[in-house]
Design a protein around this motif. Structure first.
Motif, PDB file in Angstrom:
ATOM      1  N   MET A  79       0.634  -1.230  -0.297  1.00 11.00           N
ATOM      2  CA  MET A  79       0.039   0.029  -0.015  1.00 11.00           C
ATOM      3  C   MET A  79       0.415   1.105  -0.010  1.00 11.00           C
ATOM      4  SD  MET A  79      -3.066   0.738   2.419  1.00 11.00           S
ATOM      5  CE  MET A  79      -4.268   1.654   1.790  1.00 11.00           C
ATOM      6  N   TYR A  80       0.563   2.251  -0.761  1.00 16.14           N
ATOM      7  CA  TYR A  80       1.127   3.510  -0.987  1.00 16.14           C
ATOM      8  C   TYR A  80       0.936   4.220   0.862  1.00 16.14           C
ATOM      9  CZ  TYR A  80      -1.527   7.036   0.109  1.00 16.14           C
ATOM     10  OH  TYR A  80      -3.284   8.398   0.922  1.00 16.14           O
ATOM     11  N   ARG A  81       2.540   4.855   0.804  1.00 17.43           N
ATOM     12  CA  ARG A  81       2.622   5.785   1.836  1.00 17.43           C
ATOM     13  C   ARG A  81       1.974   7.071   1.246  1.00 17.43           C
ATOM     14  NH1 ARG A  81      -0.166   4.360   5.087  1.00 17.43           N
ATOM     15  NH2 ARG A  81       0.087   5.854   6.464  1.00 17.43           N
ATOM     16  N   PRO A  82       1.488   8.134   2.106  1.00 15.58           N
ATOM     17  CA  PRO A  82       2.055   9.946   1.944  1.00 15.58           C
ATOM     18  C   PRO A  82       3.353  10.146   2.088  1.00 15.58           C
ATOM     19  CG  PRO A  82       0.548  10.045   3.621  1.00 15.58           C
ATOM     20  CD  PRO A  82       1.001   7.844   3.789  1.00 15.58           C
ATOM     21  N   ASN A  83       5.198   9.609   2.309  1.00 19.10           N
ATOM     22  CA  ASN A  83       6.055  10.070   1.518  1.00 19.10           C
ATOM     23  C   ASN A  83       6.102   9.780  -0.005  1.00 19.10           C
ATOM     24  OD1 ASN A  83       6.615   7.063   1.950  1.00 19.10           O
ATOM     25  ND2 ASN A  83       7.772   7.647   3.429  1.00 19.10           N
ATOM     26  N   GLU A  84       5.057   8.452   0.037  1.00 19.30           N
ATOM     27  CA  GLU A  84       5.883   8.120  -1.786  1.00 19.30           C
ATOM     28  C   GLU A  84       5.129   8.572  -2.437  1.00 19.30           C
ATOM     29  OE1 GLU A  84       5.829   3.238  -1.951  1.00 19.30           O
ATOM     30  OE2 GLU A  84       4.423   3.194   0.131  1.00 19.30           O
ATOM     31  N   PHE A  85       4.139   9.285  -1.975  1.00 25.74           N
ATOM     32  CA  PHE A  85       2.846   9.942  -3.481  1.00 25.74           C
ATOM     33  C   PHE A  85       4.352  11.231  -2.796  1.00 25.74           C
ATOM     34  CE2 PHE A  85      -1.262   9.653  -4.961  1.00 25.74           C
ATOM     35  CZ  PHE A  85      -1.702   9.781  -5.655  1.00 25.74           C
ATOM     36  N   LEU A  86       4.126  11.973  -2.131  1.00 19.25           N
ATOM     37  CA  LEU A  86       5.203  12.943  -2.460  1.00 19.25           C
ATOM     38  C   LEU A  86       6.554  12.949  -2.963  1.00 19.25           C
ATOM     39  CD1 LEU A  86       5.670  15.881  -1.574  1.00 19.25           C
ATOM     40  CD2 LEU A  86       7.255  15.025   0.013  1.00 19.25           C
ATOM     41  N   ALA A 100     -19.222   7.441   5.455  1.00 21.94           N
ATOM     42  CA  ALA A 100     -21.164   7.456   4.973  1.00 21.94           C
ATOM     43  C   ALA A 100     -21.241   7.003   4.094  1.00 21.94           C
ATOM     44  CB  ALA A 100     -20.437   8.797   5.051  1.00 21.94           C
ATOM     45  N   ILE A 101     -20.532   7.019   2.664  1.00 22.38           N
ATOM     46  CA  ILE A 101     -21.107   7.397   1.786  1.00 22.38           C
ATOM     47  C   ILE A 101     -20.582   5.794   1.224  1.00 22.38           C
ATOM     48  CG2 ILE A 101     -21.033   9.371   0.867  1.00 22.38           C
ATOM     49  CD1 ILE A 101     -18.966   8.438  -1.378  1.00 22.38           C
ATOM     50  N   GLY A 102     -19.843   4.833   1.475  1.00 21.64           N
ATOM     51  CA  GLY A 102     -19.340   3.578   1.733  1.00 21.64           C
ATOM     52  C   GLY A 102     -18.499   3.096   0.659  1.00 21.64           C
ATOM     53  N   VAL A 103     -17.059   4.342   0.542  1.00 20.58           N
ATOM     54  CA  VAL A 103     -16.451   4.343   0.005  1.00 20.58           C
ATOM     55  C   VAL A 103     -15.011   3.825   1.041  1.00 20.58           C
ATOM     56  CG1 VAL A 103     -14.545   5.200  -1.590  1.00 20.58           C
ATOM     57  CG2 VAL A 103     -17.201   5.456  -1.545  1.00 20.58           C
ATOM     58  N   SER A 104     -13.511   3.293   1.161  1.00 21.20           N
ATOM     59  CA  SER A 104     -12.756   3.599   2.055  1.00 21.20           C
ATOM     60  C   SER A 104     -12.121   4.366   1.149  1.00 21.20           C
ATOM     61  CB  SER A 104     -11.821   1.852   1.290  1.00 21.20           C
ATOM     62  OG  SER A 104     -10.600   1.861   2.297  1.00 21.20           O
ATOM     63  N   ALA A 105     -11.687   5.069   2.079  1.00 20.58           N
ATOM     64  CA  ALA A 105     -10.226   6.638   1.049  1.00 20.58           C
ATOM     65  C   ALA A 105      -9.532   5.368   1.092  1.00 20.58           C
ATOM     66  CB  ALA A 105     -10.183   7.507   2.474  1.00 20.58           C
ATOM     67  N   ASP A 106      -8.615   4.792   2.262  1.00 22.68           N
ATOM     68  CA  ASP A 106      -7.320   4.413   1.955  1.00 22.68           C
ATOM     69  C   ASP A 106      -7.234   3.534   0.584  1.00 22.68           C
ATOM     70  OD1 ASP A 106      -6.147   5.196   3.992  1.00 22.68           O
ATOM     71  OD2 ASP A 106      -6.682   3.155   5.176  1.00 22.68           O
ATOM     72  N   GLN A 134      -4.583   4.400  -2.733  1.00 23.71           N
ATOM     73  CA  GLN A 134      -3.609   3.367  -3.672  1.00 23.71           C
ATOM     74  C   GLN A 134      -4.224   3.442  -4.690  1.00 23.71           C
ATOM     75  OE1 GLN A 134      -2.014   1.847  -2.039  1.00 23.71           O
ATOM     76  NE2 GLN A 134      -1.419   1.277  -4.400  1.00 23.71           N
ATOM     77  N   LYS A 135      -5.756   3.564  -5.431  1.00 27.07           N
ATOM     78  CA  LYS A 135      -6.415   3.451  -6.870  1.00 27.07           C
ATOM     79  C   LYS A 135      -5.512   4.429  -7.925  1.00 27.07           C
ATOM     80  CE  LYS A 135     -10.086   0.179  -6.555  1.00 27.07           C
ATOM     81  NZ  LYS A 135     -11.732   0.886  -6.449  1.00 27.07           N
ATOM     82  N   GLU A 136      -5.597   5.941  -6.218  1.00 25.17           N
ATOM     83  CA  GLU A 136      -5.310   6.368  -6.896  1.00 25.17           C
ATOM     84  C   GLU A 136      -3.253   7.019  -7.466  1.00 25.17           C
ATOM     85  OE1 GLU A 136      -5.411  11.085  -9.301  1.00 25.17           O
ATOM     86  OE2 GLU A 136      -6.341   9.244  -9.050  1.00 25.17           O
ATOM     87  N   VAL A 177      -2.329   7.625 -11.480  1.00 24.54           N
ATOM     88  CA  VAL A 177      -0.771   9.108 -11.609  1.00 24.54           C
ATOM     89  C   VAL A 177       0.020   8.257 -12.238  1.00 24.54           C
ATOM     90  CG1 VAL A 177      -2.346  10.797 -10.078  1.00 24.54           C
ATOM     91  CG2 VAL A 177      -0.475   8.927  -9.148  1.00 24.54           C
ATOM     92  N   ARG A 178       0.784   6.856 -11.318  1.00 23.21           N
ATOM     93  CA  ARG A 178       1.979   7.138 -11.524  1.00 23.21           C
ATOM     94  C   ARG A 178       2.132   5.878 -12.951  1.00 23.21           C
ATOM     95  NH1 ARG A 178       3.579   2.841  -7.319  1.00 23.21           N
ATOM     96  NH2 ARG A 178       2.623   1.800  -7.098  1.00 23.21           N
ATOM     97  N   SER A 179       0.992   6.013 -13.483  1.00 23.08           N
ATOM     98  CA  SER A 179       0.020   5.309 -15.435  1.00 23.08           C
ATOM     99  C   SER A 179       0.620   6.281 -15.721  1.00 23.08           C
ATOM    100  CB  SER A 179      -0.166   4.443 -15.538  1.00 23.08           C
ATOM    101  OG  SER A 179      -2.133   4.629 -15.323  1.00 23.08           O
ATOM    102  N   ILE A 180       0.676   7.520 -15.570  1.00 22.09           N
ATOM    103  CA  ILE A 180       0.513   8.672 -16.510  1.00 22.09           C
ATOM    104  C   ILE A 180       1.909   9.010 -16.867  1.00 22.09           C
ATOM    105  CG2 ILE A 180      -0.391  11.150 -17.121  1.00 22.09           C
ATOM    106  CD1 ILE A 180      -2.853   9.828 -15.048  1.00 22.09           C
TER     107      ILE A 180
END
Length: 117
Positions: free
Chosen positions: A1-8, A79-85, A89-91, A95-98
Motif C-alpha cells: 500500500m502507498y504511503r504519503p511519503n511515496e506520493f510526495l 458515510a458513502i460506503g467508500v474506503s478512502a485508503d 491507492q487506486k489514485e 497517476v503513476r501510469s500517466i
C-alpha cells in the motif's frame, strides 16, 4: 500500500522542487477538495457560503486543521460506503501510469492561469 511519503516522492520526481513548496501543496489539496464537492453535487453558492463563514472566523491551528481535514474526508468516504485508503491507492497507481509529459502539460496549463507555481 502507498504511503504519503511515496506520493510526495513521486510528485517531486514528476514536477520537481515545486512539489515541495507549501503553497503549491496547499493549492493542490484545495483544488481536489473543491473538485470532490463539485463531483458530489455541491452548489457553488453553498461553497461560497462556506468560504465566507470560514474567512470570517479566527484562523485555526494548522496541525489541528490538518487532522480535521483528514478525519472529515475519511468520515465522508465511510458515510458513502467508500474506503478512502483504497481510493488513495487506486489514485496513486493511476497517476503513476500517466506519462510525465502529460503531467508537464497539465502543470504548465495551471501555471498559465495562475493557479500553480
Amino acid at each position: 500500500m502507498y504511503r504519503p511519503n511515496e506520493f510526495l516522492a513521486w510528485a517531486v520526481e514528476t514536477f520537481g522542487p515545486v512539489a515541495l513548496e507549501r503553497k503549491e501543496r496547499l493549492a493542490r489539496f484545495v483544488e481536489e477538495a473543491i473538485e470532490l464537492a463539485h463531483a458530489d453535487g455541491m452548489k457553488r453558492a453553498d461553497l461560497d457560503r462556506l468560504i465566507e463563514r470560514t474567512y470570517s472566523r479566527p484562523i485555526g491551528h494548522l496541525w489541528r486543521e490538518i487532522g480535521q481535514a483528514q478525519a472529515c474526508l475519511e468520515t465522508y468516504a465511510e458515510a458513502i460506503g467508500v474506503s478512502a485508503d483504497e481510493q488513495a491507492q487506486k489514485e496513486f497507481d493511476r497517476v503513476r501510469s500517466i506519462p510525465r509529459e502529460e503531467w508537464t502539460r497539465r502543470h504548465a496549463a495551471k501555471v498559465d492561469i495562475g493557479i500553480a507555481g
